[in-house]
Motif scaffolding. Structure first.
Motif, PDB file in Angstrom:
ATOM      1  N   ALA A  31      11.326   4.523  13.108  1.00 25.39           N
ATOM      2  CA  ALA A  31      10.319   4.593  12.054  1.00 25.39           C
ATOM      3  C   ALA A  31      10.861   5.250  10.789  1.00 25.39           C
ATOM      4  O   ALA A  31      11.712   6.132  10.848  1.00 25.39           O
ATOM      5  N   VAL A  32      10.347   4.795   9.653  1.00 23.63           N
ATOM      6  CA  VAL A  32      10.476   5.516   8.390  1.00 23.63           C
ATOM      7  C   VAL A  32       9.062   5.956   8.019  1.00 23.63           C
ATOM      8  O   VAL A  32       8.129   5.139   8.007  1.00 23.63           O
ATOM      9  N   ILE A  33       8.897   7.236   7.735  1.00 25.74           N
ATOM     10  CA  ILE A  33       7.573   7.791   7.441  1.00 25.74           C
ATOM     11  C   ILE A  33       7.588   8.397   6.047  1.00 25.74           C
ATOM     12  O   ILE A  33       8.498   9.160   5.705  1.00 25.74           O
ATOM     13  N   ALA A  34       6.593   8.033   5.250  1.00 25.43           N
ATOM     14  CA  ALA A  34       6.426   8.607   3.907  1.00 25.43           C
ATOM     15  C   ALA A  34       5.207   9.514   3.907  1.00 25.43           C
ATOM     16  O   ALA A  34       4.126   9.117   4.355  1.00 25.43           O
TER      17      ALA A  34
ATOM     18  N   THR B 293       3.374   1.313  -0.281  1.00 29.07           N
ATOM     19  CA  THR B 293       2.549   0.892   0.854  1.00 29.07           C
ATOM     20  C   THR B 293       3.311   0.800   2.173  1.00 29.07           C
ATOM     21  O   THR B 293       2.687   0.759   3.237  1.00 29.07           O
ATOM     22  N   GLY B 294       4.640   0.724   2.125  1.00 31.25           N
ATOM     23  CA  GLY B 294       5.419   0.562   3.336  1.00 31.25           C
ATOM     24  C   GLY B 294       5.499  -0.858   3.833  1.00 31.25           C
ATOM     25  O   GLY B 294       6.017  -1.109   4.934  1.00 31.25           O
ATOM     26  N   ARG B 295       5.038  -1.827   3.059  1.00 34.69           N
ATOM     27  CA  ARG B 295       5.089  -3.227   3.482  1.00 34.69           C
ATOM     28  C   ARG B 295       6.474  -3.826   3.192  1.00 34.69           C
ATOM     29  O   ARG B 295       7.030  -3.623   2.115  1.00 34.69           O
ATOM     30  N   GLU B 296       6.957  -4.591   4.164  1.00 38.90           N
ATOM     31  CA  GLU B 296       8.287  -5.183   4.040  1.00 38.90           C
ATOM     32  C   GLU B 296       8.321  -6.248   2.952  1.00 38.90           C
ATOM     33  O   GLU B 296       7.415  -7.088   2.853  1.00 38.90           O
ATOM     34  N   ARG B 297       9.410  -6.239   2.155  1.00 38.01           N
ATOM     35  CA  ARG B 297       9.630  -7.271   1.142  1.00 38.01           C
ATOM     36  C   ARG B 297      10.682  -8.281   1.593  1.00 38.01           C
ATOM     37  O   ARG B 297      10.510  -9.473   1.432  1.00 38.01           O
TER      38      ARG B 297
END
Length: 597
Positions: free
Chosen positions: A589-592, A104-108
């Motif tokens: 940015a990091v893009i998946a 999801t790209g959500r920070e942990r």
């Protein structure tokens, strides 16, 4: 009851999202771990080849962004993210570390690194983290090794790679040049110091990492914000220190061994030509005459480490490149071949002892570091299968060596134009190519061993090499210095496929509008991914070089792409943050990317 416990353990191990420990066995089998990317080059051999194939020549045209994560730092961004069991771990500029949900790209969690000095020798870039034994390791811009808890990001240990005092810079020569030469069209600054920007390597209870910033040289500031580096300036003298690769205990951070990039008898054989037969413009009698006066030059000799080593876990040998000698581009105070700078070396991972070296450029005057990480593969030579190591050089050749002995098996056809190679500087200036940027710079190459191809991101950016002198004044002696200035026009990038089954012939080559800095990814889907400073991330047919897909990421894609899978869905991810030194638009940015649902 015993049978019940076995079944329960198997069910837990197979449960979605269940993280398996990253131990030595898992690291050694990383190449066969289809969905994860747990080592800097995906496997110990640094192949940067993904076995994932759902994104292929046909489906890649449907690739779309699945999520975008903003780090919050708009600065030179060079990381290769790691993915383990649905979690992505990455280093941001200035050595901050972030864990995010890979689906999801959500920070942990996030670790904010507090540097111990404001004088960074080598800028904010960091090329990645390492995983192992429940920890995340990062080598920092201020020359520290930090271990974080993999689940929480909390600091477990923080140790210095070298004394902080090494970050201080002599200023006498930079001030002299700044005040004395009207021909220098910009402020001159210089520093010697220590940092680290490459990802560590975890192996056999050790964390192995090298330092950067020891190849002392001045530089001309850019003539405008965002412009590329103006010039590299070299002044003979006793500046810098040896670079090193060191191993630390993975649990405590205690140092185990150190391999230094230079040695006391570093003069070597005073070679008049390279090991592969190209003549060097050197005044050998003058160097030999000057040698007694500079017997301790090796103590200031440079040799930065710009990448994580490749590892043959069967033999326990590490393979890595060593940077240019110090002072940069000025050889008068360092007569001899300057071993082991500008060399590919093999080191015993248990002891740190040298096994063999191959010097690409003796007495390097041009900044031709061995900067791009080597890769391990098998190749057939004269009817026999050889365990080989290949390296994409700044010189424009892909060198392939016998992994056990260092013997050169072959070098490729040039993948970048070569003009006035190894010519000495002149007062008027001589244009050389490749210039100080390469060839292939630090950008990692990808290798598809089954197809027998290496994919190299490189550039054509010639440089003008000059020998200059500031006349003596009443209070200052004359100063002789050297400059390598990139030519302002005519640069471009080159993406090349090298046929390892045909002795290094160029299978295909694509020219790009801008120099290529960042690196490549190859996949079992028949694709090669590569980014550009313009912001484009593109996919090419690995057999033909045809462009199959492209997406503009908004900032320079000057980091290597990588691939992974979560819950059966495949992704290609890349950092889009540009590069200040190359003049490419910065972001954070990091893009998946993935196929539409």
């Amino acid at each position: 009851m015993k049978r019940f416990h076995i079944i329960l353990a198997l069910l837990l191990a197979a449960a979605p999202g269940r993280a398996a420990p990253i131990d030595d066995a898992r690291l050694q089998s990383a190449g066969s771990d289809t969905g994860n990317w747990i080592l800097p080059g995906r496997d110990y051999g640094d192949s940067r080849f993904s076995p994932l194939s759902a994104i292929d020549r046909t489906s890649v045209k449907r690739l779309v962004p699945k999520w975008i994560y903003q780090t919050g730092y708009a600065a030179t961004f060079q990381t290769t993210p790691l993915v383990a069991d649905g979690v992505m771990y990455l280093s941001a500029p200035f050595s901050h570390v972030i864990a995010i949900d890979a689906k999801t790209g959500r920070e942990r969690w996030r670790y904010e690194h507090k540097a111990t000095t404001k004088k960074l020798c080598c800028g904010p870039a960091n090329r990645g983290v390492a995983l192992g034994y429940g920890l995340v390791y990062v080598a920092t811009v201020d020359a520290r090794l930090v271990a974080l808890d993999q689940a929480t990001g909390k600091v477990v240990f923080d140790v210095a790679l070298a004394p902080a005092t090494d970050a201080e810079a002599p200023s006498e020569d930079s001030a002299t040049i700044r005040g004395g030469d009207a021909a220098m069209k910009g402020a001159v600054a210089g520093a010697t110091g220590i940092g680290a920007n490459s990802a560590p390597l975890v192996y056999d209870g050790k964390v192995i990492v090298g330092i950067t910033g020891v190849g002392y040289g001045l530089h001309l500031d850019s003539d405008r914000p965002g412009a590329p580096l103006g010039a590299v300036v070299g002044v003979a003298g006793r500046y810098g220190r040896p670079g090193f690769l060191a191993a630390f205990d993975a649990k405590t951070g205690a140092r185990i061994w150190t391999f230094e990039s230079t040695r006391e008898d570093w003069e070597g054989a005073f070679s008049q030509e390279t090991a592969y037969g190209v003549k060097l413009e050197r005044d050998i009698p003058a160097e030999k005459a000057a040698a007694p006066e500079h017997k301790d030059a090796w103590k200031f000799g440079g040799g930065s480490i710009w990448h994580a080593p490749a590892l043959d876990s069967k033999t326990g040998l590490l393979y890595l490149g060593i940077g240019n000698p110090s002072p940069q581009v000025a050889g008068e105070s360092r007569p001899g071949d300057n071993l082991y700078t500008s060399s590919l070396v093999a080191i015993d991972a248990k002891t740190g002892k040298l096994v063999w070296h191959y010097q690409q450029v003796p007495h390097d005057l041009w900044g031709y570091d061995v900067a791009s990480p080597p890769a391990l593969f098998d190749v057939e030579v004269s009817g026999r299968k050889v365990a080989a190591v290949g390296q994409a050089s700044k010189l424009g050749w892909y060198f392939v060596h016998d992994r056990a002995t260092g013997e050169l098996l072959f070098k490729s056809e040039p993948y970048a134009p070569q003009t006035n190679l190894f010519r000495a500087p002149t007062k008027e200036g001589i244009v050389i190519a490749p210039g100080v940027g390469g060839g292939s710079n630090w950008s990692p190459a990808a290798v598809d061993e089954q197809a027998g191809r290496a994919f190299v991101a490189a550039m054509h950016w010639p440089s003008t090499y000059r020998a200059q002198e500031i006349a003596a004044t009443a209070d200052k002696p004359a100063v002789r210095f050297f400059s390598i200035e990139p030519v302002k026009e005519g640069m471009y990038g080159l993406l090349s496929a090298i046929d390892l089954k045909a002795g290094g012939k160029i299978l295909w080559q694509r020219r790009t509008p801008e120099p290529l800095i960042g690196g490549t990814l190859a996949t079992a889907g028949g694709l090669v991914f590569n980014g550009e400073g313009s912001g484009d991330l593109s996919a090419f047919d690995s057999a033909t070089g045809e462009t199959l897909w492209s997406f503009n990421c908004g900032a320079g894609v000057n980091a290597p792409p990588m691939a992974y899978a979560v819950d059966g869905t495949e992704y290609v991810a890349v950092a889009a943050g540009g590069s200040q030194i190359w003049g490419f638009r910065q972001g954070g940015a990091v893009i998946a990317f993935g196929l539409p649902d």
